[in-house]
Design an enzyme around this catalytic site. Structure first.
Site, mmCIF file in Angstrom:
data_model
loop_
_atom_site.group_PDB
_atom_site.id
_atom_site.type_symbol
_atom_site.label_atom_id
_atom_site.label_comp_id
_atom_site.label_asym_id
_atom_site.label_seq_id
_atom_site.Cartn_x
_atom_site.Cartn_y
_atom_site.Cartn_z
ATOM 1 N N GLU B 59 0.810 -1.219 0.000
ATOM 2 C CA GLU B 59 0.000 0.000 0.000
ATOM 3 C C GLU B 59 0.843 1.268 0.000
ATOM 4 O OE1 GLU B 59 -0.579 -2.661 1.797
ATOM 5 O OE2 GLU B 59 -2.656 -3.267 1.422
ATOM 6 N N HIS B 128 -11.457 -5.364 8.955
ATOM 7 C CA HIS B 128 -12.036 -4.995 7.657
ATOM 8 C C HIS B 128 -13.265 -4.104 7.809
ATOM 9 C CE1 HIS B 128 -9.658 -8.340 6.056
ATOM 10 N NE2 HIS B 128 -9.973 -7.967 4.837
#
Lengths: 331, 326
Positions: B59, B128
């Protein structure tokens, strides 16, 4: 070098040009140290005294349009990227005339004209940026090179691995230049890396990787030329480990308890400036008058820069919140 | 035409790729997989791997590469799977994207769009499901969007791409399947102002993104009980459209903020503070908040539901504010 009149010998990679470049950086930074003790320059100040061969050698291989991403020890990189000493010194002073309008300071030098993208004070933070700059060049079909300077400390960061992997995967035109001065602030390489052979580490990504004597400006220039040529020819990223040493502390606040004076003294025996000077002198390419002229030129440049910074203005407080968002929304 | 939030986002991406050669999409599984929420399904076949780029799981690396590409003439759209994963790129977003313009004295703007999902409701557990956009709303230099409607899903992207500065778009995972009518000629929408999604006179319900549907539901229930709730969809979380909020509170004299994120140090705290600072004398009741429970999101359905704002909780808070509580 036997033909100083030769055009190539006078080019940016010529011994004389390298010596001149190193001297300019050395004198500028020595002045910064002086001005710091006089409290004209504040904040953190990280000088690269002792490491000039790296920046002089690498920048000698670049062409206009190439981009540079550097760290917080970037005065020399900025100067040799083509940012005028005046604008650099004004930035150190926090003046509006500085290369970052006084908002960056020593650690955040920027210049669009020189395509100098910092001045990044997050270790390894500049590596992904360099990959992106190169990606844009690749996607737009330009044959520019992006050079990314970082210290060996950055090789312990995940961003090093993410960046070199991405650059190799996409064969992007990035030259990764690891300035290995053996200490990540005060942490010696062997105390921070399980694998101290950095070129070996980089080569695991399938990137051509070489170790270079970073105290020898000619060796650096030569390696950089080969690297830049390969990158520009579409060979994908390239990695150079430039083995160097900073003669001074990490920053002006560093009491330097982590290394022996004898070690510093031993490295100072290999000071890149006297090293190249004596090689030029013994080859008959530089006499005392020639050296004095280089010295005078460097000193004049620094004095002019200081005078410019001293005469500089401060941004009005009313502009404090400028440059947080762009002015005018259309790109 | 009938469409879904997901299809509206995809149409926006397709249009952006068609309209500007500088635009490209980059992120984890945006290409061969079709986008992990199927938003970019089919775009790889249509535009090729140069412009719909699958990235490694890195990322920080690919967000930073997006910043560099934006600095060097491109208009990248970077997708991060979820806001939780964006924490791996926090350094690049905060220390580079948000700071470069200022640090460089106005020389280097970063025209980058970052999209990510946010929010809970799908039993995905604590790594999540979080709503961390409020953290990003703390950062000067960023613009934050939270499309809650089909129009905004379709229209915010192009406006974001035209912005010279970094824009983060937060898409609530529970909205992708939302279905409805969208005008055939739906196009770019403004990203400066909040919208009043339902006018009312008795209490202002302030929300954004994934909690808009339940807030509208709450307003409908309140109407049945004779309470006219005004619903504000913030749309842009930074900079906040304070004017619309304050004007509404000046009409209704009561405010309830609905935010799926944790209460402490949140966007709801910021909005409540601004109302207290600037509309204190307009208030007939304390500002109320309906927020997520302060726990890492649990997996079991009943606990997850208990941790999240619900229409019932919003109704209760609004009734309390208007003095009609149980």
């Amino acid at each position: 070098m036997t033909a100083p009149a030769d055009a190539a010998a006078a080019g940016p990679g010529s011994p004389r040009a390298l010596l001149r470049a190193m001297l300019r950086v050395r004198r500028l930074e020595e002045a910064c140290v002086r001005l710091y003790t006089e409290q004209k320059i504040r904040g953190f100040l990280h000088v690269s005294i002792g490491e000039e061969a790296v920046v002089a050698g690498v920048t000698s291989a670049l062409e206009p349009g190439d981009a540079i991403v550097a760290t917080y020890r970037e005065h020399g990189h900025a100067l040799l990227a083509g940012i005028p000493a005046r604008k650099l010194m004004a930035e150190m002073y926090g003046r509006a005339e500085g290369c970052s309008h006084g908002r960056g300071g020593s650690m955040h030098l920027f210049d669009a004209d020189a395509r100098f993208f910092g001045g990044n004070a997050i270790v390894a933070g500049g590596l992904p940026l360099a990959v992106g700059l190169a990606l844009a060049d690749a996607m737009q079909g330009r044959d520019r090179v992006t050079v990314c300077f970082f210290g060996e400390g950055a090789m312990a960061e995940g961003e090093f691995h993410e960046s070199i992997n991405l650059a190799a995967l996409w064969r992007l035109p990035v030259l990764f230049c690891c300035e290995n001065n053996l200490y990540a602030m005060g942490t010696a390489l062997a105390r921070s890396e399980s694998q101290t052979d950095l070129a070996l580490k980089a080569s695991s990504y399938g990137v051509p990787s070489w170790e270079v004597d970073g105290m020898d400006a000619l060796a650096v220039a030569d390696a950089a030329r080969k690297a830049v040529d390969s990158v520009r020819a579409g060979g994908g990223p390239y990695f150079l480990e430039l083995r160097t040493y900073r003669f001074r502390a990490h920053s002006m606040f560093d009491p330097e308890r982590y290394r022996e004076r004898a070690e510093v003294a031993a490295w100072m025996e290999r000071d890149p400036i006297p090293l190249l000077r004596s090689s030029l002198t013994s080859a008959g390419d530089l006499d005392d008058a020639g050296w004095a002229a280089l010295e005078r030129e460097a000193e004049d440049e620094v004095q002019d820069a200081i005078a410019f910074a001293e005469a500089g203005t401060l941004e009005p407080i009313e502009t404090l919140e400028r440059f947080v968002y762009s002015e005018g929304r259309a790109p | 035409m009938k469409t879904t939030y997901r299809e509206a986002m995809r149409a926006a991406l397709r249009e952006a790729l068609q309209r500007d050669d500088r635009v490209f999409l980059m992120g984890e599984d945006v290409g061969a997989y079709g986008g992990c929420y199927a938003v970019s399904l089919g775009l790889l076949e249509e535009f090729g791997p140069e412009r719909v780029r699958d990235t490694p799981l890195s990322e920080s690396g690919f967000v930073g590469a997006g910043i560099g590409a934006a600095l060097n003439g491109m208009r990248p759209i970077v997708e991060i799977m979820t806001v939780n994963f964006s924490l791996l790129a926090l350094d690049q977003i905060v220390n580079s994207a948000a700071s470069l313009l200022h640090m460089s004295g106005g020389q280097f703007n970063v025209p980058l769009v970052i999209r990510m999902t946010t929010g809970a409701g799908r039993q995905l557990g604590a790594q999540h499901s979080h709503s961390l956009e409020g953290w990003y709303a703390h950062i000067p230099g960023l613009r934050l969007l939270a499309p809650a409607t089909l129009e905004d899903a379709r229209g915010m992207l192009w406006t974001a791409l035209a912005d010279p500065d970094p824009v983060l778009i937060f898409e609530h995972g529970s909205l992708y399947a939302a279905e409805g009518e969208l005008a055939d000629d739906a196009g770019p929408v403004g990203i400066d102002r909040a919208e009043i999604r339902r006018p009312g006179t008795d209490v202002t319900l302030i929300t954004y993104g994934g909690t808009l549907p339940l807030t509208l539901d709450a307003a409908a229930q309140l109407a049945e009980r004779g309470v006219a709730a005004e619903v504000i969809d913030l749309r842009t979380l930074r900079p906040l459209d304070e004017e619309t909020i304050l004007a509404s509170v000046a009409r209704t004299h009561r405010a309830v903020i609905v935010d799926e994120a944790w209460r402490s140090g949140s966007l709801s705290a910021e909005i409540a503070a601004r109302i207290a600072e600037k509309a204190f004398y307009e208030l007939d009741a304390p500002v109320a908040r309906v927020c997520g429970a302060e726990v890492p999101m649990p997996y079991p359905k009943h606990l997850e539901e208990a941790a999240l704002p619900s229409a019932a909780r919003v109704v209760a808070a609004a009734l309390e504010a208007v003095g009609a509580g149980a």
